[in-house]
Design a protein around this motif. Structure first.
Motif, mmCIF file in Angstrom:
data_model
loop_
_atom_site.group_PDB
_atom_site.id
_atom_site.type_symbol
_atom_site.label_atom_id
_atom_site.label_comp_id
_atom_site.label_asym_id
_atom_site.label_seq_id
_atom_site.Cartn_x
_atom_site.Cartn_y
_atom_site.Cartn_z
ATOM 1 N N ILE A 54 0.806 -1.162 0.023
ATOM 2 C CA ILE A 54 -0.002 -0.049 -0.071
ATOM 3 C C ILE A 54 0.827 1.049 -0.011
ATOM 4 O O ILE A 54 0.639 2.157 -0.872
ATOM 5 N N ASP A 56 1.184 3.902 1.988
ATOM 6 C CA ASP A 56 0.640 5.068 2.518
ATOM 7 C C ASP A 56 1.476 5.701 3.741
ATOM 8 O O ASP A 56 1.708 6.835 3.973
ATOM 9 N N GLU A 57 2.001 4.873 4.623
ATOM 10 C CA GLU A 57 2.723 5.221 5.724
ATOM 11 C C GLU A 57 4.268 4.513 5.674
ATOM 12 O O GLU A 57 4.537 3.431 4.809
ATOM 13 N N LYS A 114 2.693 -4.111 4.247
ATOM 14 C CA LYS A 114 1.678 -3.079 3.669
ATOM 15 C C LYS A 114 2.556 -1.603 3.728
ATOM 16 O O LYS A 114 2.305 -1.052 2.551
ATOM 17 N N ASN A 115 3.189 -1.429 4.581
ATOM 18 C CA ASN A 115 3.943 -0.163 4.770
ATOM 19 C C ASN A 115 5.468 -0.146 4.206
ATOM 20 O O ASN A 115 5.854 -1.186 4.212
ATOM 21 N N GLU A 143 7.337 12.569 4.452
ATOM 22 C CA GLU A 143 6.411 11.669 4.578
ATOM 23 C C GLU A 143 6.012 10.947 6.014
ATOM 24 O O GLU A 143 7.314 11.206 6.625
ATOM 25 N N LYS A 146 5.111 6.104 10.590
ATOM 26 C CA LYS A 146 4.490 5.265 11.326
ATOM 27 C C LYS A 146 4.877 4.632 12.797
ATOM 28 O O LYS A 146 4.352 5.066 13.927
#
Length: 365
Positions: A54, A56-57, A114-115, A143, A146
């Motif tokens: 993904i 996103d983070e 995912k990250n 950015e 997390k």
């Protein structure tokens, strides 16, 4: 592969501000692992990014690249039956080698995050470096991050989640050039420094907040029959309270001023690194799940404070822990050694913690 990286990495000298060759080696490892995004930033940090599904983070895994040994030290690394021995293997060649090996380990295990995983060898961490490498990166990276994991070679079982207040520095005593050498038996910088140390020992240390003064190194003089012209004390002031650190710092200033006025010697107090206390609580999901992972590996979690890269994450309000990878002996000596067998659990805890963060299990509600 980890041991091979450890030997090759460890045999490259990397004193603070002199980590360039070791960082180049790290980048070569990232390229061999097919990390398409790899770079060396303006302060020399080595950075590789493993893209997530993904993305996103970001999760940042960092190990400091520098060691306490200069480039004149023999950096030969010995791999024995049960241990690896050589200067800097524990602090922190093993941590950096683990960062270099993680992409291949995750691929071999079939683990896809995912990250995005940011892998970093941080420069200018120790001594006068004052964590400048990681500070610079976090100041300039736009950015969202997390969570963070700091990797240290030792000790396996540590779960550092707080940073203590700290000031690190030197006191240097010098005999003035115009000193009257006809005054037989006087005029030693070592004697002057000894007076400073005696007064430091008389500073009251409260039990709460926990506070200590660490006198880490004393050096001075050149020979049996030559009066010492210079002597140096290296120290750290540590406390759970920033106010207490500052109070002791002021005591140091007063002691230096008093002894200098009485002795006539030149005495300089130089503070070149500091940390602010803080961190995430023991009950934070990141700490809780890291403790669960260690328990599952039959390891006793040892939560506690740190003065490592963790404090830089804290300054940026990024939840983070520092983990140890194995057991070691003779830390900061040329015969520094680490055990091989516990490394398996050290790697397992690192990957499990990564998966827990990536899966969203380490976030506060």
């Amino acid at each position: 592969m980890l041991l091979a990286n450890l030997v090759m990495m460890g045999e490259i000298p990397a004193p603070t501000f002199g980590e360039e060759e070791r960082i180049n080696f790290l980048i070569d490892r990232f390229k061999e692992a097919d990390l398409q995004e790899n770079s060396i930033d303006e302060v020399g940090n080595g950075i590789g990014i493993l893209k997530g599904d993904i993305g996103d983070e970001n999760i940042l895994v960092v190990a400091h690249a520098d060691t306490v040994f200069d480039d004149k030290t023999d950096h030969t690394i010995k791999v024995l039956k049960n241990m690896v021995q050589g200067p800097g293997v524990a602090d922190n060649s093993l941590g950096l080698s683990t960062v270099a090996t993680l992409p291949t380990l995750l691929e071999r295990l079939g683990i896809k995050l995912k990250n995005n995983l940011i892998l970093m060898g941080a420069t200018r961490s120790l001594g006068r470096g004052n964590l400048e490498g990681l500070r610079s990166f976090l100041s300039n990276y736009d950015e969202p991050i997390k969570a963070g994991i700091g990797l240290e070679g030792v000790e396996l079982g540590r779960v550092s989640h707080t940073s203590i207040g700290m000031k690190r520095g030197e006191i240097q005593c010098r005999v003035p050039e115009e000193y009257n050498w006809s005054r037989f038996g006087n005029g030693s910088a070592i004697l002057t420094l000894n007076e400073v140390i005696n007064k430091i020992n008389n500073i009251h240390m409260p039990q709460r907040p926990r506070t200590s003064i660490i006198m880490g190194s004393i050096s001075g003089g050149s020979s049996f029959n030559t009066t010492a012209l210079k002597a140096t004390l290296q120290f750290e002031i540590r406390s759970e309270s920033s106010e207490q650190v500052q109070s002791i710092h002021q005591n140091f200033e007063e002691i230096v001023s008093e002894v200098a006025s009485k002795s006539g010697d030149s005495i300089e107090l130089d503070i070149f690194a500091q940390r602010e206390p803080g961190g995430i609580p023991y009950t934070h999901p990141l700490v809780r799940n890291t403790r669960k992972i260690l328990n599952k590996l039959d390891l006793e979690p040892r939560p506690g404070p740190s003065t490592s890269e963790l404090s830089t994450f804290i300054d940026r309000d990024i939840p983070a822990v520092t983990l140890g990878l194995t057991e070691g002996d003779h830390i900061h000596e040329v015969n520094e050694s680490i055990k091989i067998e516990p490394m398996y659990k050290g790697i397992a805890q690192t990957i499990a913690t990564l998966k827990a963060i990536d899966g969203g299990y380490c976030e506060e509600a």
